[in-house]
Motif scaffolding. Structure first.
Motif, PDB file in Angstrom:
ATOM      1  N   MET B 279       0.835  -1.213   0.000  1.00 29.06           N
ATOM      2  CA  MET B 279       0.000   0.000   0.000  1.00 29.06           C
ATOM      3  C   MET B 279       0.866   1.257   0.000  1.00 29.06           C
ATOM      4  O   MET B 279       0.567   2.242  -0.674  1.00 29.06           O
ATOM      5  N   LEU B 320      -5.016   8.078  -0.665  1.00 26.20           N
ATOM      6  CA  LEU B 320      -5.359   7.010   0.281  1.00 26.20           C
ATOM      7  C   LEU B 320      -6.638   6.309  -0.168  1.00 26.20           C
ATOM      8  O   LEU B 320      -6.743   5.074  -0.131  1.00 26.20           O
ATOM      9  N   THR B 323      -5.954   4.110  -3.137  1.00 28.60           N
ATOM     10  CA  THR B 323      -5.165   2.949  -2.718  1.00 28.60           C
ATOM     11  C   THR B 323      -6.071   1.912  -2.050  1.00 28.60           C
ATOM     12  O   THR B 323      -5.986   0.710  -2.334  1.00 28.60           O
ATOM     13  N   ALA B 324      -6.951   2.395  -1.180  1.00 28.53           N
ATOM     14  CA  ALA B 324      -7.850   1.465  -0.484  1.00 28.53           C
ATOM     15  C   ALA B 324      -8.775   0.774  -1.480  1.00 28.53           C
ATOM     16  O   ALA B 324      -9.018  -0.437  -1.375  1.00 28.53           O
ATOM     17  N   THR B 407     -12.127   5.744   2.247  1.00 25.71           N
ATOM     18  CA  THR B 407     -10.867   5.019   2.470  1.00 25.71           C
ATOM     19  C   THR B 407     -11.041   3.944   3.530  1.00 25.71           C
ATOM     20  O   THR B 407     -10.649   2.792   3.335  1.00 25.71           O
ATOM     21  N   PHE B 411     -10.671   0.083   2.868  1.00 29.20           N
ATOM     22  CA  PHE B 411      -9.510  -0.504   3.536  1.00 29.20           C
ATOM     23  C   PHE B 411      -9.945  -1.732   4.337  1.00 29.20           C
ATOM     24  O   PHE B 411      -9.277  -2.765   4.321  1.00 29.20           O
ATOM     25  N   VAL B 415      -8.340  -5.332   3.633  1.00 29.27           N
ATOM     26  CA  VAL B 415      -7.573  -6.083   4.637  1.00 29.27           C
ATOM     27  C   VAL B 415      -8.129  -7.498   4.756  1.00 29.27           C
ATOM     28  O   VAL B 415      -7.381  -8.477   4.836  1.00 29.27           O
TER      29      VAL B 415
END
Lengths: 334, 423
Positions: B279, B320, B323-324, B407, B411, B415
């Motif tokens: 990440m 962010l 990316t998430a 995000t 996220f 995960v």
């Protein structure tokens, strides 16, 4: 001395796309002693890679556990992984980087650094005989050279245990020979424990101190080679390749009754090599006899008389292939 | 931390070892930023905005002059023609006199923003508190706000209040003189008193501090939004950040296919460290992408003002967010090609939807609402606040909050599913 690897009733189930479950590994329990080469021998799809993935911490077992040097792979994965070097079947390297850059990266991930890291990288490059190509990108290497770098990554941190998942797949005989010698060297020179998976009986026979034969997710035989071959007796195995003519189901028993000394005859029909392929493996008869060379002329005579075309004949002494055949009724290559 | 940084450093080395990536990171974004920036009008006029307004004073009195002063004070962008015309003939009068007919035609043709006519008798009407009609002409939709009319309303309200105050106090004074039985004031005295009182009230209005800060958010300032490079840097920045960061999905799938991801998982590092390292790689690349595009804006003279911390905050929140999203979707695709296709599709759909190609201020309200399904829209709102409307850090916190909420949502999903990629 406690075993290096202990597995306890390891199970792994996967959900198929249609929602049904498939058991890839079914309650496997075995030990690997320190300093031995242990081979997992089985045909493709037997569950070797799933099993090795579980004991290397890549896959979580559905049930059961494994310990590496006393550390549980499910409860203490970091400690367990520090003891092992994993060499996957695939070339798990960054093709855009040079051999040295790959080794430096993985070395750092093992916690090495500074001069020690450089020294280890130099050592393994020398060990795999690629020091002169260390600055070349991996994607310029031949398959065999990539395999050697793939192995070197797993040796960087001098692990006590090495997992090798079919490391000779898809390479030429020369590089295969080199890799087999390397495996023996790891045990003899560095006292490493090696878990080696293969579907090639010859490799398992050459390398292994002990062999576990795996089929359909279960260990069906385990022990030293001598012990295993004794399981199928002292009989020779006569392999006879036939033409395409179909053999009736009752024929093997009728044939056995006509030839003294033959204890059993198995028939394996012809099989296409691949879906849609015009090539196929020939149908064959496998006969077991105390004195194979004595029974062979009579076998050929009867088959000729009954009008079967004999394409090939081979007499083999008891080996792991015979063990697999005796236990499953199928050849390893099936 | 050592392992995380090692993974990031290695991934960045691989990224930059491929020359094709530099094309996507630098060459194309810079090219498109420049082309779109010039297409939208470059830097526009960075000097103070000026609104050309014709004003014909048919009264020519002190109160009408006061009225004109008040208009200037209400909106210093107003250039009242012909009085305020300059040497460059900003009023575009070409030396000809400005008649009411000509001024009406100019307003109709949108050569001016508006025409204001102060009628003869304005002063008298104000003094006697009689109705006075100020004529206002402007093209365009009368239901939409118009900065000239708003300024005029302010001044008329002010003048009316002053006249009202003067008249009320004059009446009170008259009443008081009758009640206490003194001689009524002479007309001259009353007139002088009223004039002074009117002037005093006007002064009070002029000196009164502003209690409302006007921040235009849309509508009347839409014309300034398309100041080319302001729009193209923020828009192309957001779009190429999506391309770069969402492209990480394909890289993760490639790593899975070549087994380097699984090999990382066989090493003595925790899965969360692998996730964090990966990440961080795409966060760094996303920020670098923004910096490349915004640096292009700087090179062509775009003025970002002093709001760099706020701009950086928007960039961080948006990167962010992307990316998430990338890490939430990556485990759900099956191979590198599919991941690449999904990444391109998402970037090409969400960028224009969110206003990266054109300002959302110019699309219909329902499209603006739909556009805010895209995180790009929230980033663009924040960039526009900062670049065009003088917004401050506190003004963009709601947009940043939305981006961070997205995000956190993605996220969480990422995960949970990242382990799929490692096995």
């Amino acid at each position: 001395m406690p075993p290096m690897v202990q597995t306890q009733k390891l199970c792994k189930s996967f959900r198929r796309s249609d929602g049904s479950m498939v058991d890839a590994v079914k309650g496997v329990t075995f030990d690997i002693e320190k300093g031995e080469i242990f081979s997992l021998l089985g045909p493709n799809g037997a569950g070797k890679t799933t099993l090795i993935s579980m004991i290397s911490g890549l896959l979580a077992p559905t049930e059961g556990d494994a310990t590496i040097g006393g550390f549980s792979i499910t409860q203490q994965p970091i400690e367990a992984k520090k003891l092992m070097g994993f060499i996957p079947q695939e070339i798990a390297l960054y093709p855009e980087l040079s051999a040295r850059q790959n080794l430096l990266f993985f070395g750092r991930m093992y916690g090495l650094g500074g001069k020690e890291l450089n020294r280890r990288v130099d050592e393994v490059l020398a060990f795999i005989d690629l020091a002169d190509r260390q600055k070349d990108r991996i994607d310029t290497f031949s398959g065999g050279m990539k395999r050697r770098v793939n192995i070197a990554v797993g040796l960087l941190h001098r692990p006590q245990l090495i997992y090798m998942d079919e490391p000779t797949v898809g390479i030429d005989p020369q590089n295969r020979r080199r890799i087999l010698d390397t495996v023996k060297q790891l045990r003899d020179q560095f006292q490493m424990t090696v878990l080696y998976t293969t579907h090639l009986m010859e490799e398992a026979q050459e390398l292994s101190d002990r062999v576990g034969i795996i089929d359909h997710g279960e260990i069906i035989a385990l022990g030293e080679q001598g012990e295993l071959t004794q399981q199928v007796g002292e009989e020779d195995r006569i392999e006879i390749g036939l033409g395409n003519r179909a053999v009736p189901a009752t024929y093997p028993a009728e044939l056995q009754a006509q030839i003294p000394g033959v204890t059993r005859i198995l028939y394996t029909p012809a099989e296409q090599l691949a879906e849609g392929s015009s090539q196929s493996t020939p149908a064959r008869l496998t006969a077991f006899a105390k004195r194979g060379r004595t029974a062979l002329p009579q076998l050929i005579q009867v088959l000729n008389k009954d009008g079967y075309e004999i394409q090939s004949v081979e007499v083999r002494e008891p080996d792991l292939e015979a063990v697999f055949l005796a236990l499953t009724g199928r050849a390893l290559r099936d | 931390m050592h392992s995380i940084l090692n993974i990031t450093r290695n991934d960045l080395r691989i990224f930059f070892s491929q020359r094709g990536n530099l094309m996507g990171l630098v060459a194309l974004p810079v090219l498109f930023t420049l082309v779109l920036g010039w297409a939208f009008g470059g830097n526009g006029d960075n000097s103070a905005p000026r609104l050309r307004v014709d004003l014909i004073d048919q009264d020519q009195s002190a109160p009408s002059a006061q009225f004109i002063d008040d208009l200037h004070r209400a909106n210093d962008a107003l250039v009242l023609c012909p009085a305020d015309n300059d040497a460059d003939d900003f009023c575009q009068l070409n030396g000809e006199p400005l008649t009411v007919e000509r001024a009406i035609a100019r307003a109709r043709n949108e050569d001016t923003e508006a025409l204001i006519v102060i009628p003869a008798g304005y002063a008298e009407g104000m003094a006697s508190f009689a109705p006075v009609q100020i004529d206002f002409y402007a093209a365009g939709n009368p239901t939409l706000p118009n900065p000239v009319r708003q300024s005029l309303d302010v001044v008329v309200q002010q003048a009316s209040s002053a006249a009202l105050t003067t008249n009320v106090l004059d009446a009170v004074l008259q009443d008081v003189t009758v009640r206490i039985g003194i001689d009524a004031l002479t007309q001259n005295l009353r007139s002088q008193f009223a004039t002074e009182l009117y002037a005093n009230v006007q002064t009070q209005f002029a000196d009164r501090p502003d209690t409302v800060r006007y921040v235009a958010s849309a509508g009347e300032d839409a014309a300034s939004v398309d100041q080319g490079f302001g729009q193209s840097t923020s828009g192309m920045g957001a779009m190429y950040v999506m391309f770069t960061v969402l492209g990480g999905m394909a890289v993760l799938q490639r790593e899975r296919a070549q087994w380097t991801l699984q090999r990382l998982n066989s090493l003595p590092v925790a899965p969360w460290q692998i996730l964090a390292g990966k990440m961080l790689t795409y966060f760094c690349l996303g920020m670098l992408q923004f910096l490349v595009v915004f640096a292009t804006g700087l090179l062509v003279g775009l003025n970002y003002g002093r709001n760099w911390p706020a701009l950086m905050l928007v960039m961080v929140a948006f990167v962010l967010c992307c990316t998430a999203i990338a890490f939430a979707i990556a485990p759900r695709v099956t191979n590198e090609e599919q991941a690449g296709g999904v990444a391109r599709l998402l970037a090409m759909a969400l960028a224009p939807l969110g206003g990266a190609w054109w300002p959302l201020e110019i699309v219909p309200p329902f499209m603006r609402q739909i556009g805010h399904l895209s995180p790009v829209a929230w980033a663009m709102d924040a960039f526009h606040d900062l670049l065009f409307f003088g917004g401050r850090l506190t003004d963009i916190l709601p947009e940043v909050g939305v981006l961070l909420a997205i995000t956190i949502l993605f996220f969480g999903i990422g995960v949970n599913s990242f382990r799929k990629l490692l096995a």
